[in-house]
Design an enzyme around this catalytic site. Structure first.
Site, PDB file in Angstrom:
ATOM      1  N   ASP A  16      26.951  51.532   6.354  1.00 18.15           N
ATOM      2  CA  ASP A  16      27.541  52.811   6.511  1.00 18.15           C
ATOM      3  C   ASP A  16      27.141  53.734   7.875  1.00 18.15           C
ATOM      4  OD1 ASP A  16      24.892  52.813   6.497  1.00 18.15           O
ATOM      5  OD2 ASP A  16      24.555  54.274   5.098  1.00 18.15           O
ATOM      6  N   HIS A  68      38.120  36.320  29.423  1.00 18.41           N
ATOM      7  CA  HIS A  68      37.712  37.491  28.503  1.00 18.41           C
ATOM      8  C   HIS A  68      36.124  37.279  27.923  1.00 18.41           C
ATOM      9  CE1 HIS A  68      42.003  38.926  28.015  1.00 18.41           C
ATOM     10  NE2 HIS A  68      41.327  39.425  29.215  1.00 18.41           N
ATOM     11  N   ASP A 101      33.413  42.440  35.605  1.00 22.56           N
ATOM     12  CA  ASP A 101      34.729  43.273  35.214  1.00 22.56           C
ATOM     13  C   ASP A 101      34.217  44.341  34.422  1.00 22.56           C
ATOM     14  OD1 ASP A 101      37.119  44.344  34.542  1.00 22.56           O
ATOM     15  OD2 ASP A 101      38.056  42.209  34.454  1.00 22.56           O
ATOM     16  N   ASP A 124      38.719  50.225  36.066  1.00 23.49           N
ATOM     17  CA  ASP A 124      39.139  48.659  35.649  1.00 23.49           C
ATOM     18  C   ASP A 124      38.498  48.122  36.975  1.00 23.49           C
ATOM     19  OD1 ASP A 124      39.261  46.223  34.566  1.00 23.49           O
ATOM     20  OD2 ASP A 124      41.260  46.710  34.041  1.00 23.49           O
ATOM     21  N   HIS A 169      46.389  34.465  35.208  1.00 15.86           N
ATOM     22  CA  HIS A 169      46.616  35.739  34.701  1.00 15.86           C
ATOM     23  C   HIS A 169      47.641  36.665  35.417  1.00 15.86           C
ATOM     24  CE1 HIS A 169      43.847  37.624  37.101  1.00 15.86           C
ATOM     25  NE2 HIS A 169      42.823  36.706  36.790  1.00 15.86           N
ATOM     26  N   HIS A 193      48.110  45.723  36.059  1.00 15.24           N
ATOM     27  CA  HIS A 193      48.581  46.449  34.947  1.00 15.24           C
ATOM     28  C   HIS A 193      48.523  47.943  35.027  1.00 15.24           C
ATOM     29  CE1 HIS A 193      44.358  47.058  33.668  1.00 15.24           C
ATOM     30  NE2 HIS A 193      44.254  45.743  34.070  1.00 15.24           N
ATOM     31  N   HIS A 208      44.395  48.806  29.576  1.00 19.61           N
ATOM     32  CA  HIS A 208      45.522  48.310  29.865  1.00 19.61           C
ATOM     33  C   HIS A 208      46.677  49.357  29.347  1.00 19.61           C
ATOM     34  CE1 HIS A 208      43.568  44.228  29.333  1.00 19.61           C
ATOM     35  NE2 HIS A 208      43.515  44.788  30.498  1.00 19.61           N
ATOM     36  N   GLU A 268      44.670  42.566  40.751  1.00 20.74           N
ATOM     37  CA  GLU A 268      43.432  42.009  40.617  1.00 20.74           C
ATOM     38  C   GLU A 268      43.869  40.347  40.528  1.00 20.74           C
ATOM     39  OE1 GLU A 268      42.363  41.990  36.097  1.00 20.74           O
ATOM     40  OE2 GLU A 268      43.923  43.479  35.964  1.00 20.74           O
ATOM     41  N   TYR A 320      40.427  30.534  39.284  1.00 15.44           N
ATOM     42  CA  TYR A 320      39.469  30.016  38.327  1.00 15.44           C
ATOM     43  C   TYR A 320      39.557  28.359  38.427  1.00 15.44           C
ATOM     44  CZ  TYR A 320      40.093  34.683  37.188  1.00 15.44           C
ATOM     45  OH  TYR A 320      40.302  36.091  37.369  1.00 15.44           O
ATOM     46  N   ARG A 350      37.435  36.701  40.785  1.00 12.96           N
ATOM     47  CA  ARG A 350      38.554  37.945  40.695  1.00 12.96           C
ATOM     48  C   ARG A 350      38.007  39.079  41.505  1.00 12.96           C
ATOM     49  NH1 ARG A 350      38.871  37.598  35.624  1.00 12.96           N
ATOM     50  NH2 ARG A 350      37.756  39.405  34.838  1.00 12.96           N
ATOM     51  N   GLU A 406      39.307  43.107  41.640  1.00 18.61           N
ATOM     52  CA  GLU A 406      40.145  43.901  41.138  1.00 18.61           C
ATOM     53  C   GLU A 406      39.915  45.536  41.595  1.00 18.61           C
ATOM     54  OE1 GLU A 406      39.743  44.391  36.955  1.00 18.61           O
ATOM     55  OE2 GLU A 406      41.556  45.281  36.566  1.00 18.61           O
TER      56      GLU A 406
HETATM   57 MN   LIG Z   1      42.324  44.774  34.715  1.00 21.03          MN
END
Ligand SMILES: [Mn+2]
Length: 449
Positions: free
Chosen positions: A41, A252, A269, A280, A359, A363, A370, A396, A400, A417, A419
């Site tokens: 709950d 991710h 990130d 972001d 990737h 975006h 996104h 970004e 890798y 990365r 970004e």
């Molecule tokens: Mn991003």
């Protein structure tokens, strides 16, 4: 009560703009989000549906916004348009347990709609707003429960032909129109996104100063979340990625539960959500505060490609152009580092960097991390949407290298990365990401303190 930083008149203007895109004799239904159960709950921190929020500024679950565009030929007495909100009613007992509600009476005033009803009136009244309309606009398939409610209304109307009721014969997806609007940010939205970026960049800086061997990744995450909330952004816009060592190569990664080790890179990130709008930002830095030679080489290559891609941004340009530039820089750099072999021109035309740059380059960014908006992709997946002032996007690039990759050991398990969030202006761009250290010198200086 969450205070929006966007003036209520702007929400009124957005509804008017959407109504202007609707055909005569139509009705649009935009439902709020539902609460989501976390366990038994208890619920997750509520996140409003972004389309609903964009048009209403209203923070409660279960509500419904109805926009009506009447047929000017059919009605001399009706208003040309009507904006209607259904929301939870005041309920002292529920409010003691679960928090305050605005209530229909106050909602009408605060959120500047023509009329507000309580949710228990929904089933009875909603069919009357749909009745006789030619076109029904809603996001069919987005919320199963809401689909069922709408179809039930349509059944009522179809079954009532003898009473003079009639259902729309056309259903149109409302999302395209709303998402086109959301793609271009207003000055007020840009101001909020600029602030979300300042807060988020400072959080990255704080993480750099804090991170050290022996800390768990989630302890670094805690520093970031503290910096967000301490500066007015209660929550992160998305699950923060805090990945040390090889975890930086998992795109991710959100487990964030391993220990940091000297000699490793740490990829973060993370971005705050402020008044519904996302930042972001990604930064990558060495746990021990000092890039080794291989780390520095890879880092500076990603940075060079990011700066080159950002430099292309201006009205009339597009993601495909930025991608081409990033691809050239990354492929040439990887070739020079010995990570790609062959004929350089062929490598560039084959986009060989994709072996490690796995990737997209960026975006749209806004209420959703996104964000919505058509990229106008061609059959080769080139994103040809022409940039316009007011669009906000991420840039970004990342590289890798798998821990088991067949390359010199010094590269194995490295993930980088970088970004930033970029606003298209009338003359070029504005980099909203101003407070997160980005050059090796700046990062090492923050970490040395
Ligand atoms: Mn991003």
């Amino acid at each position: 009560m969450i205070h929006t930083r966007i003036d209520m008149h702007e929400f009124v203007a957005r509804r008017a703009a959407l109504l202007a895109t609707m055909p005569d004799n139509s009705v649009a239904l935009i439902p709020a989000a539902k609460e989501v159960t976390r366990s038994r709950d208890t619920e997750y921190l509520f996140c409003q549906d972004k389309d609903f929020y964009y048009l209403s500024g209203f923070h409660e679950p279960d509500a419904l916004l109805v926009l009506v565009k009447n047929d000017p030929a059919l009605s001399m007495t009706e208003a040309a348009t009507e904006t209607v909100l259904f929301c939870r009613d005041k309920d002292p007992e529920q409010e003691v347990w679960h928090g305050r509600r605005v209530g229909a009476e106050q909602a009408e005033i605060q959120f500047k709609v023509d009329l507000a009803y309580t949710l228990d009136e929904l089933e009875q009244i909603l069919p009357m707003y749909i009745n006789g309309k030619q076109t029904l606009l809603f996001a069919q398939g987005a919320q199963a429960e809401f689909d069922n409610l709408v179809f039930a209304c349509l059944e009522v109307l179809r079954g009532g032909a003898k009473q003079g009721l009639s259902a729309p014969n056309t259903i149109v997806d409302i999302r395209d129109s709303i998402h086109e609007m959301r793609l271009i940010k207003s000055d007020a939205e840009i101001a909020v996104m600029r602030e979300a970026n300042v807060i988020s960049g400072n959080a990255h800086k704080r993480a750099m100063a804090f991170a050290a061997q022996g800390q768990f990744e989630y302890q670094v995450e805690a520093e970031i979340l503290h910096e967000f909330a301490a500066n007015g952004a209660r929550a992160a816009a998305y699950g923060s990625i805090v990945g040390g060592g090889e975890n930086a190569t998992i795109l991710h990664y959100t487990d964030n539960d391993e220990v940091l080790v000297d000699g490793d890179l740490l990829l973060i990130d993370a971005g705050a959500e402020l008044s519904g709008y996302a930042a972001d930002i990604t930064r990558t830095f060495p746990v021990d505060g000092k890039f080794n030679e291989a780390q520095a080489a890879l880092y500076n290559l990603v940075l060079e490609s990011q700066i080159a891609a950002i430099e292309t941004i201006k009205p009339g340009s597009n993601f495909a152009i930025a991608n081409k530039v990033a691809n050239e820089v990354l492929t040439k750099g990887l070739y020079e580092l010995g990570l790609l072999t062959g004929e350089l021109d062929t490598l560039i035309s084959d986009k060989a960097c994709k072996k490690y740059f796995i990737h997209g380059l960026g975006h749209w960014l806004g209420l959703d991390v996104h964000d919505v908006g058509d990229y106008q992709m061609d059959e080769n997946k080139n994103q040809l949407r022409s940039f316009k002032a007011g669009m906000v996007m991420t840039i970004e690039p990342g590289l890798y290298i798998d821990a088991e990759a067949d390359v010199d050991e010094k590269w194995q398990g490295l993930g980088v990365r970088i970004e930033d969030n970029i606003l298209v202006t009338e003359t070029g761009y504005e980099n909203l990401t101003t407070t997160a250290p980005k050059t090796i010198a700046d990062i090492e200086a923050v970490m040395a303190k």
